[in-house]
Scaffold this motif. Structure first.
Motif, PDB file in Angstrom:
ATOM      1  N   ILE A  12       7.231   2.261  11.217  1.00  0.00           N
ATOM      2  CA  ILE A  12       6.480   2.649  10.220  1.00  0.00           C
ATOM      3  C   ILE A  12       6.942   3.285   8.998  1.00  0.00           C
ATOM      4  O   ILE A  12       6.225   3.067   7.907  1.00  0.00           O
ATOM      5  CB  ILE A  12       5.760   3.989  11.108  1.00  0.00           C
ATOM      6  N   ALA A  13       8.190   3.774   9.123  1.00  0.00           N
ATOM      7  CA  ALA A  13       8.784   3.956   7.947  1.00  0.00           C
ATOM      8  C   ALA A  13       9.150   2.871   6.929  1.00  0.00           C
ATOM      9  O   ALA A  13       9.107   3.141   5.724  1.00  0.00           O
ATOM     10  CB  ALA A  13      10.122   4.695   8.157  1.00  0.00           C
ATOM     11  N   ILE A  14       9.468   1.827   7.521  1.00  0.00           N
ATOM     12  CA  ILE A  14       9.670   0.783   6.817  1.00  0.00           C
ATOM     13  C   ILE A  14       8.212   0.577   5.944  1.00  0.00           C
ATOM     14  O   ILE A  14       8.228   0.066   4.752  1.00  0.00           O
ATOM     15  CB  ILE A  14      10.058  -0.554   7.625  1.00  0.00           C
ATOM     16  N   TYR A  15       7.237   0.511   6.525  1.00  0.00           N
ATOM     17  CA  TYR A  15       5.917   0.272   5.985  1.00  0.00           C
ATOM     18  C   TYR A  15       5.549   1.146   4.762  1.00  0.00           C
ATOM     19  O   TYR A  15       5.252   0.620   3.852  1.00  0.00           O
ATOM     20  CB  TYR A  15       4.652   0.361   7.061  1.00  0.00           C
ATOM     21  N   PHE A  16       5.920   2.622   5.023  1.00  0.00           N
ATOM     22  CA  PHE A  16       5.827   3.426   3.740  1.00  0.00           C
ATOM     23  C   PHE A  16       6.778   3.069   2.617  1.00  0.00           C
ATOM     24  O   PHE A  16       6.370   3.144   1.435  1.00  0.00           O
ATOM     25  CB  PHE A  16       6.154   4.637   4.557  1.00  0.00           C
ATOM     26  N   LEU A  17       8.073   2.637   3.092  1.00  0.00           N
ATOM     27  CA  LEU A  17       9.003   2.357   1.793  1.00  0.00           C
ATOM     28  C   LEU A  17       8.622   1.216   1.104  1.00  0.00           C
ATOM     29  O   LEU A  17       8.621   1.156  -0.154  1.00  0.00           O
ATOM     30  CB  LEU A  17      10.336   2.095   2.600  1.00  0.00           C
ATOM     31  N   ARG A  18       8.103   0.176   1.890  1.00  0.00           N
ATOM     32  CA  ARG A  18       7.602  -1.019   1.248  1.00  0.00           C
ATOM     33  C   ARG A  18       6.467  -1.078   0.606  1.00  0.00           C
ATOM     34  O   ARG A  18       6.371  -1.613  -0.624  1.00  0.00           O
ATOM     35  CB  ARG A  18       7.549  -2.150   2.262  1.00  0.00           C
ATOM     36  N   ASN A  19       5.518  -0.042   0.723  1.00  0.00           N
ATOM     37  CA  ASN A  19       4.420   0.121  -0.112  1.00  0.00           C
ATOM     38  C   ASN A  19       4.486   1.349  -0.821  1.00  0.00           C
ATOM     39  O   ASN A  19       3.711   1.740  -1.574  1.00  0.00           O
ATOM     40  CB  ASN A  19       3.357   0.348   1.040  1.00  0.00           C
ATOM     41  N   ARG A  20       5.577   1.859  -1.113  1.00  0.00           N
ATOM     42  CA  ARG A  20       5.856   3.001  -1.697  1.00  0.00           C
ATOM     43  C   ARG A  20       5.007   4.216  -1.623  1.00  0.00           C
ATOM     44  O   ARG A  20       4.096   4.719  -2.540  1.00  0.00           O
ATOM     45  CB  ARG A  20       5.758   2.581  -3.343  1.00  0.00           C
ATOM     46  N   LEU A  21       4.812   4.688  -0.387  1.00  0.00           N
ATOM     47  CA  LEU A  21       3.854   5.525  -0.014  1.00  0.00           C
ATOM     48  C   LEU A  21       4.356   7.018   0.375  1.00  0.00           C
ATOM     49  O   LEU A  21       5.504   6.891   0.543  1.00  0.00           O
ATOM     50  CB  LEU A  21       2.915   5.084   1.303  1.00  0.00           C
ATOM     51  N   ASP A  22       3.884   7.973  -0.044  1.00  0.00           N
ATOM     52  CA  ASP A  22       4.184   9.363   0.030  1.00  0.00           C
ATOM     53  C   ASP A  22       3.670  10.215   1.252  1.00  0.00           C
ATOM     54  O   ASP A  22       2.388  10.167   1.447  1.00  0.00           O
ATOM     55  CB  ASP A  22       3.991  10.268  -1.139  1.00  0.00           C
ATOM     56  N   PRO A  23       4.689  10.283   2.238  1.00  0.00           N
ATOM     57  CA  PRO A  23       3.752  10.931   3.323  1.00  0.00           C
ATOM     58  C   PRO A  23       3.429  12.338   3.124  1.00  0.00           C
ATOM     59  O   PRO A  23       2.822  12.817   4.289  1.00  0.00           O
ATOM     60  CB  PRO A  23       5.252  10.939   4.463  1.00  0.00           C
ATOM     61  N   GLU A  24       3.676  12.906   2.008  1.00  0.00           N
ATOM     62  CA  GLU A  24       3.072  14.337   1.940  1.00  0.00           C
ATOM     63  C   GLU A  24       1.603  14.125   1.308  1.00  0.00           C
ATOM     64  O   GLU A  24       0.881  15.093   1.098  1.00  0.00           O
ATOM     65  CB  GLU A  24       3.961  14.760   0.678  1.00  0.00           C
ATOM     66  N   ILE A  25       1.311  12.885   1.140  1.00  0.00           N
ATOM     67  CA  ILE A  25      -0.180  12.727   0.630  1.00  0.00           C
ATOM     68  C   ILE A  25      -1.068  12.488   1.827  1.00  0.00           C
ATOM     69  O   ILE A  25      -0.943  11.087   2.160  1.00  0.00           O
ATOM     70  CB  ILE A  25      -0.311  11.647  -0.402  1.00  0.00           C
ATOM     71  N   PRO A  26      -1.741  13.138   2.163  1.00  0.00           N
ATOM     72  CA  PRO A  26      -2.671  12.828   3.575  1.00  0.00           C
ATOM     73  C   PRO A  26      -3.359  11.404   3.539  1.00  0.00           C
ATOM     74  O   PRO A  26      -3.613  10.933   4.357  1.00  0.00           O
ATOM     75  CB  PRO A  26      -3.469  14.179   3.707  1.00  0.00           C
ATOM     76  N   GLU A  27      -4.048  11.059   2.231  1.00  0.00           N
ATOM     77  CA  GLU A  27      -4.806  10.184   2.144  1.00  0.00           C
ATOM     78  C   GLU A  27      -4.216   8.869   2.396  1.00  0.00           C
ATOM     79  O   GLU A  27      -4.515   7.984   2.781  1.00  0.00           O
ATOM     80  CB  GLU A  27      -5.552   9.885   0.637  1.00  0.00           C
ATOM     81  N   GLN A  28      -2.828   8.720   1.734  1.00  0.00           N
ATOM     82  CA  GLN A  28      -1.787   7.595   1.838  1.00  0.00           C
ATOM     83  C   GLN A  28      -1.392   7.651   3.439  1.00  0.00           C
ATOM     84  O   GLN A  28      -1.498   6.280   3.907  1.00  0.00           O
ATOM     85  CB  GLN A  28      -0.797   7.725   1.117  1.00  0.00           C
ATOM     86  N   VAL A  29      -1.329   8.513   4.158  1.00  0.00           N
ATOM     87  CA  VAL A  29      -0.955   8.742   5.351  1.00  0.00           C
ATOM     88  C   VAL A  29      -1.975   7.874   6.385  1.00  0.00           C
ATOM     89  O   VAL A  29      -1.860   7.105   7.254  1.00  0.00           O
ATOM     90  CB  VAL A  29      -0.531  10.111   5.994  1.00  0.00           C
TER      91      VAL A  29
END
Length: 221
Positions: free
Chosen positions: A39-56
């Motif tokens: 899941i972390a790979i997905y966040f990194l590849r898509n430049r997502l911020d885990p502190e933004i609830p909408e992105q999570v």
């Protein structure tokens, strides 16, 4: 089905030990940390911020993590791609520590983990296996080591791959990750009340494996 839960901080040797214990018990090894790293790979590849609830929330709708086994080795798949070779970088590990603190991410993987345990004899390692994922596990182990020893092990692992790294920086990163994992409000890293504690700082891998197998024998696994 019988289950063995091995929890502990980053770099404590959980994966190495759990694999060997599973082999001795003729059980399936389940590396839950690898699932969170996918899941972390997905966040990194898509430049997502885990502190933004909408992105999570959006990411969890788009992510599909599955597990297969090839010659007894766990393979982790992210949306149809085998991401096993990409799981063990420091960047992925740091993002996994941050993103795994989110309830939506943990809910995403919880049922998959429990389904594996209900259908197979498993040895499962992670941060909250004995406390949350498999609270009814027959054997619970809390495996740890000093931050200095864990850093040394990680340093040797990285340099063996030809990577240039700094021992002091690795230890500092481990200390910071411990703090993240232990202080999160959702499923924090802690020893289950009925878990057996083992500090492996001065023990060899065979000694740790033998100690855990003795606990399994006592529990008739």
């Amino acid at each position: 089905m019988a289950s063995v839960a091995i929890d502990g901080p980053a770099g404590a040797g959980k994966s190495t030990i759990a694999k060997l214990v599973a082999k001795e018990l003729n059980a399936i090894y389940v590396d839950t940390g690898a699932m969170y790293r996918a899941i972390a790979i997905y966040f990194l590849r898509n430049r997502l911020d885990p502190e933004i609830p909408e992105q999570v929330a959006e990411a969890c709708e788009q992510i599909e993590v599955t597990i297969t086994y090839e010659d007894g080795n766990q393979q982790v798949w992210l949306n149809g791609e085998n991401v096993t070779p990409f799981l063990r970088t420091e960047e992925v590990g740091d993002m996994a520590s941050r993103s795994s603190a989110k309830q939506a991410v943990r809910d995403k993987l919880l049922q998959l983990q429990r389904d594996l345990a209900s259908s197979h004899k498993v040895v499962m390692d992670g941060r909250d296996i004995g406390t949350h994922v498999l609270p009814e596990a027959e054997v619970k182990i809390y495996l740890t080591a000093s931050s200095a020893e864990r850093a040394r092990r990680r340093y040797e692992e990285l340099t063996a791959r030809g990577e240039i790294c700094d021992l002091a920086e690795i230890e500092q990163a481990i200390i910071e990750r411990d703090q993240q994992d232990m202080s999160r409000t959702i499923a924090p890293l802690k020893q289950a009340e009925d878990a057996c504690y083992l500090d492996s700082s001065d023990l060899t891998i065979p000694e740790v494996v033998a100690w855990i197998l003795e606990k399994c024998e006592e529990a008739a696994i």
